[in-house]
Design an enzyme around this catalytic site. Structure first.
Site, short mmCIF file in Angstrom:
data_model
loop_
_atom_site.label_atom_id
_atom_site.label_comp_id
_atom_site.label_asym_id
_atom_site.label_seq_id
_atom_site.Cartn_x
_atom_site.Cartn_y
_atom_site.Cartn_z
N GLU A 102 0.89 -1.07 -0.05
CA GLU A 102 0.09 -0.02 0.08
C GLU A 102 0.83 1.29 0.02
O GLU A 102 1.92 1.34 0.45
CB GLU A 102 -1.09 -0.19 1.13
N ASP A 103 0.48 2.28 -0.43
CA ASP A 103 1.22 3.57 -0.53
C ASP A 103 1.01 4.18 0.81
O ASP A 103 2.14 4.69 1.28
CB ASP A 103 0.57 4.60 -1.71
N ASP A 106 -3.69 5.81 6.60
CA ASP A 106 -3.99 6.87 7.19
C ASP A 106 -4.83 6.70 8.60
O ASP A 106 -4.08 6.21 9.67
CB ASP A 106 -4.44 7.90 6.33
N GLY A 108 -6.56 3.84 8.44
CA GLY A 108 -6.18 2.35 8.37
C GLY A 108 -7.40 1.58 8.15
O GLY A 108 -7.53 0.46 7.98
N THR A 110 -9.18 1.42 5.12
CA THR A 110 -9.06 1.13 4.03
C THR A 110 -8.36 -0.53 4.10
O THR A 110 -8.94 -1.41 3.55
CB THR A 110 -8.28 1.83 2.95
P1 IMP Z 1 -7.06 5.24 5.05
O1 IMP Z 1 -8.29 4.16 4.77
O2 IMP Z 1 -7.60 6.47 5.78
O3 IMP Z 1 -6.11 4.64 5.76
O4 IMP Z 1 -6.66 5.85 3.79
C1 IMP Z 1 -6.04 5.27 2.85
C2 IMP Z 1 -6.25 5.46 1.55
O5 IMP Z 1 -6.55 6.91 1.35
C3 IMP Z 1 -4.63 5.46 0.86
O6 IMP Z 1 -4.80 4.37 0.28
C4 IMP Z 1 -4.73 6.60 -0.12
O7 IMP Z 1 -5.47 6.56 -0.99
C5 IMP Z 1 -5.67 7.70 0.46
N1 IMP Z 1 -4.87 8.81 1.23
C6 IMP Z 1 -4.72 8.82 2.85
N2 IMP Z 1 -3.92 9.90 2.87
C7 IMP Z 1 -3.45 10.37 2.00
C8 IMP Z 1 -2.56 11.63 1.52
O8 IMP Z 1 -2.05 12.24 2.45
N3 IMP Z 1 -2.39 11.76 0.09
C9 IMP Z 1 -2.72 11.15 -0.91
N4 IMP Z 1 -3.66 10.03 -0.43
C10 IMP Z 1 -4.05 9.65 0.73
MG MG Z 2 -4.40 4.00 -1.92
#
Ligand code: IMP
Ligand code: MG
Length: 180
Positions: A102-103, A106, A108, A110
């Site tokens: 994963e890139d 944030d 978590g 996703t």
């Molecule tokens: P999470 O579900 O909040 O962990 O978010 C994960 C997804 O949100 C990542 O796979 C990214 O696609 C996107 N994302 C979260 N933070 C950023 C950021 O700072 N820049 C770009 N994409 C982000």
């Molecule tokens: Mg992503």
């Protein structure tokens, strides 16, 4: 280095390419040691992880395959908490060691969703590798096995990461310049 203007926002350099490469190599070394003489299947999450996956795999020496999976796209600069199903698992992952690439993690949420769906395929093991981790916003309850770097809770672009679809093409990582 010059700031980037993407759509309505301005971004400044946060992590230069050379540092990204060092972190990627360090993750590859960990995986190479841990799975020496074993076979792994990498699942790279599109679109954001494509550059990370590409550079990581060049350093991987263990017997491995890679598939690219896709999820809901991310809109705007905050996480929406909505996730679509995973599509594109072509390899048979039952009883396999799976490493998700994963890139960024944030909140978590996703990855939590991804892990739940992957478990239904009954892999032997699921490991998580993320290039970037935002510890201040993480609210899930699983371990992340390989982390390239921790960053503060700021929005970033570049090296695969986007702002409304733009900015994935830069080889460095940039952070949003706060408006005064
Ligand atoms: P999470 O579900 O909040 O962990 O978010 C994960 C997804 O949100 C990542 O796979 C990214 O696609 C996107 N994302 C979260 N933070 C950023 C950021 O700072 N820049 C770009 N994409 C982000
Ligand atoms: Mg992503």
């Amino acid at each position: 280095m010059e700031n980037l203007k993407i759509l309505d926002k301005e971004f400044e350099i946060l992590i230069p390419h050379s540092e990204i490469q060092e972190r990627v190599k360090s993750i590859a070394n960990q995986i190479n040691q841990e799975f020496e003489n074993q076979e792994v299947i990498f699942l790279s999450v599109l679109n954001g992880a494509f550059m990370f996956a590409s550079d990581l795999l060049k350093e991987i020496k263990v017997k491995s395959k890679i598939s690219f999976v896709k999820l809901a796209s991310y809109q705007g600069t905050t996480s929406e908490g909505k996730v679509k199903n995973i599509i594109g698992i072509n390899e048979d992952i039952k009883d396999a060691i799976v490493i998700v690439i994963e890139d960024i993690i944030d909140t978590g949420l996703t990855m939590e969703h991804v892990i739940k769906q992957l478990q239904e395929y009954q892999p032997k093991e699921i490991k998580l590798a993320t290039l970037v981790f935002k510890p201040d916003t993480f609210k899930a309850h699983y371990d992340i096995d390989y982390i390239g770097m921790d960053i503060p809770n700021n929005f970033i672009v570049g090296y695969g990461l986007d702002y409304n679809g733009y900015g994935r093409n830069y080889k460095d990582i940039y952070t949003l310049v706060e408006e005064k």
